[in-house]
Design a protein around this motif. Structure first.
Motif, PDB file in Angstrom:
ATOM      1  N   ASP A 287       9.737   4.751   5.164  1.00 54.76           N
ATOM      2  CA  ASP A 287       8.877   4.244   4.081  1.00 54.76           C
ATOM      3  C   ASP A 287       7.636   5.118   3.932  1.00 54.76           C
ATOM      4  O   ASP A 287       7.205   5.431   2.829  1.00 54.76           O
ATOM      5  N   ARG A 288       7.100   5.505   5.075  1.00 51.83           N
ATOM      6  CA  ARG A 288       5.899   6.339   5.078  1.00 51.83           C
ATOM      7  C   ARG A 288       6.202   7.681   4.421  1.00 51.83           C
ATOM      8  O   ARG A 288       5.388   8.218   3.679  1.00 51.83           O
ATOM      9  N   TRP A 289       7.396   8.202   4.725  1.00 47.92           N
ATOM     10  CA  TRP A 289       7.804   9.493   4.131  1.00 47.92           C
ATOM     11  C   TRP A 289       7.902   9.384   2.609  1.00 47.92           C
ATOM     12  O   TRP A 289       7.406  10.237   1.879  1.00 47.92           O
ATOM     13  N   ILE A 290       8.556   8.334   2.140  1.00 44.03           N
ATOM     14  CA  ILE A 290       8.721   8.132   0.696  1.00 44.03           C
ATOM     15  C   ILE A 290       7.344   8.064   0.034  1.00 44.03           C
ATOM     16  O   ILE A 290       7.096   8.682  -0.999  1.00 44.03           O
ATOM     17  N   GLU A 291       6.453   7.317   0.691  1.00 53.52           N
ATOM     18  CA  GLU A 291       5.073   7.190   0.216  1.00 53.52           C
ATOM     19  C   GLU A 291       4.438   8.577   0.040  1.00 53.52           C
ATOM     20  O   GLU A 291       3.900   8.909  -1.010  1.00 53.52           O
ATOM     21  N   VAL A 292       4.568   9.389   1.102  1.00 54.44           N
ATOM     22  CA  VAL A 292       3.926  10.709   1.123  1.00 54.44           C
ATOM     23  C   VAL A 292       4.525  11.628   0.057  1.00 54.44           C
ATOM     24  O   VAL A 292       3.815  12.246  -0.735  1.00 54.44           O
ATOM     25  N   ILE A 293       5.848  11.671   0.016  1.00 56.78           N
ATOM     26  CA  ILE A 293       6.466  12.664  -0.882  1.00 56.78           C
ATOM     27  C   ILE A 293       6.321  12.234  -2.341  1.00 56.78           C
ATOM     28  O   ILE A 293       6.198  13.071  -3.230  1.00 56.78           O
ATOM     29  N   GLU A 294       6.253  10.931  -2.577  1.00 57.07           N
ATOM     30  CA  GLU A 294       6.042  10.503  -3.957  1.00 57.07           C
ATOM     31  C   GLU A 294       4.637  10.821  -4.410  1.00 57.07           C
ATOM     32  O   GLU A 294       4.412  11.220  -5.549  1.00 57.07           O
ATOM     33  N   ARG A 295       3.686  10.694  -3.479  1.00 56.22           N
ATOM     34  CA  ARG A 295       2.313  11.029  -3.863  1.00 56.22           C
ATOM     35  C   ARG A 295       2.160  12.541  -4.057  1.00 56.22           C
ATOM     36  O   ARG A 295       1.305  12.991  -4.813  1.00 56.22           O
ATOM     37  N   ALA A 296       2.991  13.297  -3.361  1.00 58.58           N
ATOM     38  CA  ALA A 296       2.940  14.755  -3.558  1.00 58.58           C
ATOM     39  C   ALA A 296       3.480  15.127  -4.942  1.00 58.58           C
ATOM     40  O   ALA A 296       3.224  16.229  -5.445  1.00 58.58           O
ATOM     41  N   GLY A 297       4.232  14.211  -5.542  1.00 59.28           N
ATOM     42  CA  GLY A 297       4.670  14.387  -6.924  1.00 59.28           C
ATOM     43  C   GLY A 297       5.637  15.544  -7.146  1.00 59.28           C
ATOM     44  O   GLY A 297       5.526  16.308  -8.091  1.00 59.28           O
ATOM     45  N   LEU A 298       6.616  15.704  -6.246  1.00 57.41           N
ATOM     46  CA  LEU A 298       7.558  16.824  -6.388  1.00 57.41           C
ATOM     47  C   LEU A 298       8.748  16.449  -7.271  1.00 57.41           C
ATOM     48  O   LEU A 298       9.520  17.299  -7.689  1.00 57.41           O
TER      49      LEU A 298
ATOM     50  N   LEU B  34       0.336  14.158   3.686  1.00 61.23           N
ATOM     51  CA  LEU B  34       0.654  13.595   5.004  1.00 61.23           C
ATOM     52  C   LEU B  34      -0.626  13.414   5.811  1.00 61.23           C
ATOM     53  O   LEU B  34      -0.858  12.376   6.435  1.00 61.23           O
ATOM     54  N   SER B  35      -1.464  14.450   5.778  1.00 61.00           N
ATOM     55  CA  SER B  35      -2.717  14.414   6.517  1.00 61.00           C
ATOM     56  C   SER B  35      -3.597  13.275   5.999  1.00 61.00           C
ATOM     57  O   SER B  35      -4.214  12.548   6.774  1.00 61.00           O
ATOM     58  N   ARG B  36      -3.621  13.104   4.684  1.00 59.14           N
ATOM     59  CA  ARG B  36      -4.425  12.034   4.089  1.00 59.14           C
ATOM     60  C   ARG B  36      -3.860  10.675   4.485  1.00 59.14           C
ATOM     61  O   ARG B  36      -4.579   9.785   4.909  1.00 59.14           O
ATOM     62  N   GLU B  37      -2.525  10.533   4.360  1.00 59.51           N
ATOM     63  CA  GLU B  37      -1.857   9.254   4.658  1.00 59.51           C
ATOM     64  C   GLU B  37      -2.105   8.839   6.114  1.00 59.51           C
ATOM     65  O   GLU B  37      -2.360   7.683   6.407  1.00 59.51           O
ATOM     66  N   LEU B  38      -2.010   9.808   7.034  1.00 58.50           N
ATOM     67  CA  LEU B  38      -2.146   9.473   8.450  1.00 58.50           C
ATOM     68  C   LEU B  38      -3.603   9.508   8.899  1.00 58.50           C
ATOM     69  O   LEU B  38      -3.915   9.117  10.021  1.00 58.50           O
ATOM     70  N   ASP B  39      -4.453  10.017   8.033  1.00 52.30           N
ATOM     71  CA  ASP B  39      -5.870  10.139   8.346  1.00 52.30           C
ATOM     72  C   ASP B  39      -6.078  10.912   9.653  1.00 52.30           C
ATOM     73  O   ASP B  39      -6.799  10.482  10.555  1.00 52.30           O
ATOM     74  N   ARG B  40      -5.370  12.040   9.750  1.00 54.62           N
ATOM     75  CA  ARG B  40      -5.493  12.892  10.947  1.00 54.62           C
ATOM     76  C   ARG B  40      -5.569  14.337  10.487  1.00 54.62           C
ATOM     77  O   ARG B  40      -4.984  14.695   9.466  1.00 54.62           O
ATOM     78  N   PRO B  41      -6.247  15.198  11.253  1.00 54.75           N
ATOM     79  CA  PRO B  41      -6.292  16.618  10.876  1.00 54.75           C
ATOM     80  C   PRO B  41      -4.884  17.207  10.876  1.00 54.75           C
ATOM     81  O   PRO B  41      -4.077  16.891  11.764  1.00 54.75           O
ATOM     82  N   LEU B  42      -4.598  18.059   9.915  1.00 53.23           N
ATOM     83  CA  LEU B  42      -3.266  18.634   9.776  1.00 53.23           C
ATOM     84  C   LEU B  42      -2.842  19.399  11.031  1.00 53.23           C
ATOM     85  O   LEU B  42      -1.683  19.332  11.449  1.00 53.23           O
ATOM     86  N   MET B  43      -3.788  20.106  11.642  1.00 55.34           N
ATOM     87  CA  MET B  43      -3.443  20.898  12.842  1.00 55.34           C
ATOM     88  C   MET B  43      -2.847  20.028  13.942  1.00 55.34           C
ATOM     89  O   MET B  43      -1.887  20.418  14.598  1.00 55.34           O
ATOM     90  N   GLU B  44      -3.430  18.845  14.116  1.00 55.41           N
ATOM     91  CA  GLU B  44      -2.926  17.912  15.137  1.00 55.41           C
ATOM     92  C   GLU B  44      -1.506  17.460  14.796  1.00 55.41           C
ATOM     93  O   GLU B  44      -0.637  17.406  15.665  1.00 55.41           O
ATOM     94  N   ILE B  45      -1.328  17.118  13.524  1.00 55.74           N
ATOM     95  CA  ILE B  45      -0.006  16.631  13.093  1.00 55.74           C
ATOM     96  C   ILE B  45       1.044  17.721  13.311  1.00 55.74           C
ATOM     97  O   ILE B  45       2.138  17.470  13.815  1.00 55.74           O
TER      98      ILE B  45
ATOM     99  N   SER C 174       5.458  22.537  -0.272  1.00 59.96           N
ATOM    100  CA  SER C 174       5.335  22.127   1.126  1.00 59.96           C
ATOM    101  C   SER C 174       3.878  21.801   1.438  1.00 59.96           C
ATOM    102  O   SER C 174       3.583  20.840   2.151  1.00 59.96           O
ATOM    103  N   GLN C 175       2.958  22.628   0.893  1.00 57.61           N
ATOM    104  CA  GLN C 175       1.549  22.395   1.178  1.00 57.61           C
ATOM    105  C   GLN C 175       1.072  21.062   0.601  1.00 57.61           C
ATOM    106  O   GLN C 175       0.274  20.361   1.229  1.00 57.61           O
ATOM    107  N   LYS C 176       1.586  20.715  -0.563  1.00 57.11           N
ATOM    108  CA  LYS C 176       1.228  19.412  -1.156  1.00 57.11           C
ATOM    109  C   LYS C 176       1.657  18.282  -0.228  1.00 57.11           C
ATOM    110  O   LYS C 176       0.902  17.341   0.012  1.00 57.11           O
ATOM    111  N   VAL C 177       2.895  18.386   0.274  1.00 56.27           N
ATOM    112  CA  VAL C 177       3.410  17.342   1.153  1.00 56.27           C
ATOM    113  C   VAL C 177       2.550  17.234   2.406  1.00 56.27           C
ATOM    114  O   VAL C 177       2.158  16.136   2.816  1.00 56.27           O
ATOM    115  N   LEU C 178       2.211  18.389   2.997  1.00 54.45           N
ATOM    116  CA  LEU C 178       1.420  18.369   4.232  1.00 54.45           C
ATOM    117  C   LEU C 178       0.026  17.796   3.980  1.00 54.45           C
ATOM    118  O   LEU C 178      -0.499  17.037   4.792  1.00 54.45           O
TER     119      LEU C 178
END
Lengths: 337, 195
Positions: B20-31, B54-65, B47-51
């Motif tokens: 569900d989280r993935w669908i959320e992320v990729i739909e917001r990326a609007g691909l 993802l960083s926004r959705e998880l509220d974590r720095p991308l490097m950590e993810i 790919s950068q849009k998705v990442l």
């Protein structure tokens, strides 16, 4: 002897599947990887050709025969199970002191690695076996991913094709599908009949009860036509309330007439929709295709059309077969009009 | 970016955070789609849009993810074939480190349009190494930190990893190999051929 001993140490590293043969053809020493293939059976002291079978080139006479094959590629296999296939090359030692045979797995390496639980350490550092195994796994994984993609694409293609050939309201074939089938029958020079059916009073159903009622009636009509025909016949909706039926291999006028009349009779039965009763009828024109007559798809559709309008002119709920005289009248009318 | 890499991101998110989280992320990326195909190539921007999402959705720095993703790639059973391919690099962790220079070529051998940034391992004294990762794939060095950490566990080696930062466009990972046989590690059977 020390020199030989040192040499064997070197061979252990460079080619760990070597065999040192004495002049009688007995094994004096083998490399560690080769011995690993028969852990319970020391190879030292056995006759080379009793342990291994030389498949190509054939050799039965023993050491002298083997020595004649020096430098050539040898195809061998173990005489006992697992009868792993091996490739080899023999180099005679100077002064008739025997020979060295170097063995390798060749293409059997995939099974051998599994059967004998071999590890990287069993191959010399320059041996390409590890790279080969890597490639096999990497390619298999990539191939599997490609195969999955192909399956999905194929599914999408079939769905798209079906959509492209199906009338979405009725589930019947559409005009494109009908053109396609007609073209194929003409190419094959099959004997077939083409029936053009036009609904009567359909417009008034649409106007009186609305489009939803009209759609319902069309679905009912489709259902009747499918029921009254064989599964090998083609039923297509080619216009708003126009249908074409193609009967492959059927040209019997009596049977065709019976089918047409039965369809008309069933369509005239009242259709209930949301408490309302819808009444329609149909007119039908049929033409037969004679291979060699030179008629094409456009000609056949025209003929069925001419018969259909003759039926309409004769009063509704009629079935007419095409004949040339109708076409003349048709022309006359058109010219007069 | 190659579909295999995009697919890796998708697998990581689905397995770690749920589909569900993935669908959320990729739909917001609007691909305009929800599934990456492993064998197609996508625009880097997608790919950068998705990442970024993802960083926004998880509220974590991308490097950590991305580091977590690197670990996931090696340690998740579903990706056993990838772990095996990496283990082909060497019998010991040190040999594996030295095989990384060849990794882009190995990848290309398997999938000809799969581009992995060039890597170069330098060996310093006292079990110190540094791995420089080429510039053309942002975040790649973070993924590699995760991969190197999980592979150390796989070999049973004890290492300290540190993303040191940049040298121009190149990112440098420092690796301190404290002990090669610290733990048992996972077995690698050459003949097992992962499905």
């Amino acid at each position: 002897m020390t020199a030989t001993h040192d040499l064997l140490k070197i061979l252990d590293t460079l080619c760990p599947m070597y065999v040192l043969l004495g002049d009688s053809g007995h094994i004096r020493q083998v490399g560690p990887t080769l011995q690993k293939l028969r852990p319970d059976q020391p190879m030292q002291g056995q006759r080379f050709l009793e342990l291994f079978e030389l498949n190509r080139p054939r050799c039965v006479e023993g050491m002298s025969c083997l020595l004649k094959r020096a430098g050539a590629k040898l195809h061998l296999s173990f005489r006992d199970d697992p009868r792993t296939a091996l490739k080899g090359v023999l180099v005679p030692l100077p002064g008739n002191q025997g020979a060295i045979v170097n063995l390798s797995f060749g293409i059997s390496v995939l099974d051998a690695v599994r059967d004998y639980a071999l590890t990287s350490a069993d191959f010399s550092a320059t041996d390409l076996t590890i790279e080969l195994l890597y490639l096999v796994e990497a390619k298999s994984a990539a191939m599997e991913a490609s195969r999955m993609l192909n399956l999905r694409l194929q599914g999408a293609m079939i769905a798209a094709e079906e959509q492209a050939f199906t009338d979405t309201l009725t589930g019947l074939k559409n005009r494109r599908a009908m053109d396609h089938i007609l073209g194929r029958l003409l190419d094959r020079a099959s004997r077939f009949s083409l029936m053009h059916i036009d609904l009567d009073f359909f417009k008034s159903v649409n106007d009186t009860y609305g489009h939803a009622a009209g759609d319902f009636v069309l679905q009912h009509v489709a259902h009747v036509m499918v029921e009254e025909t064989r599964s090998s016949d083609t039923v297509a909706r080619v216009g708003g309330d126009e249908f074409v039926l193609i009967f492959d291999g059927l040209q019997d006028a009596d049977i065709l007439d019976r089918i047409a009349r039965r369809i008309i009779a069933r369509l005239e039965e009242p259709i209930r929709y949301n408490g309302e009763i819808c009444r329609i009828s149909a007119s039908v024109g049929t033409t037969l295709f004679e291979p060699g007559s030179g008629a094409d798809a456009a000609r056949l559709l025209h003929e069925a059309d001419v018969a259909l309008y003759a039926a309409k002119n004769a009063g509704r709920a009629q079935h007419f077969f095409f004949d040339a005289s109708l076409d003349a009248e048709d022309m006359d009318q058109k010219e007069a009009g | 970016m190659h579909g295999l890499m995009n697919r890796a991101i998708q697998a990581f998110v689905c397995n770690t955070y749920g589909r569900d989280r993935w669908i959320e992320v990729i739909e917001r990326a609007g691909l305009g789609f929800t599934e990456f195909e492993a064998m197609l190539v996508y625009e880097d921007e997608q790919s950068q849009k998705v990442l970024a999402e993802l960083s926004r959705e998880l509220d974590r720095p991308l490097m950590e993810i991305l580091e977590d993703m690197g670990t996931f790639l090696v340690s998740h059973p579903q990706l056993e074939p990838l772990r095996r391919l990496l283990r082909f690099g060497g019998v010991t962790y040190e040999e594996f480190l030295h095989s990384l220079d060849d990794l882009p070529d190995r990848a290309r051998l398997a999938v000809s349009d799969l581009h992995i940034p060039p890597m170069e391992l330098r060996e310093h004294t006292g079990g110190q190494f540094s791995l420089s990762c080429g510039p053309d794939l942002p975040g790649f060095s973070s993924v590699m930190v995760g991969v190197l950490r999980a592979m150390a566990d796989d070999y049973g080696a004890l290492v300290i990893l540190d993303l040191q930062g940049r040298e121009g466009e190149t990112e440098i990972i420092s690796i301190t190999l404290i002990e090669t046989a610290f733990a048992e590690g996972r077995s690698f059977d050459l003949g097992a051929r992962a499905g």
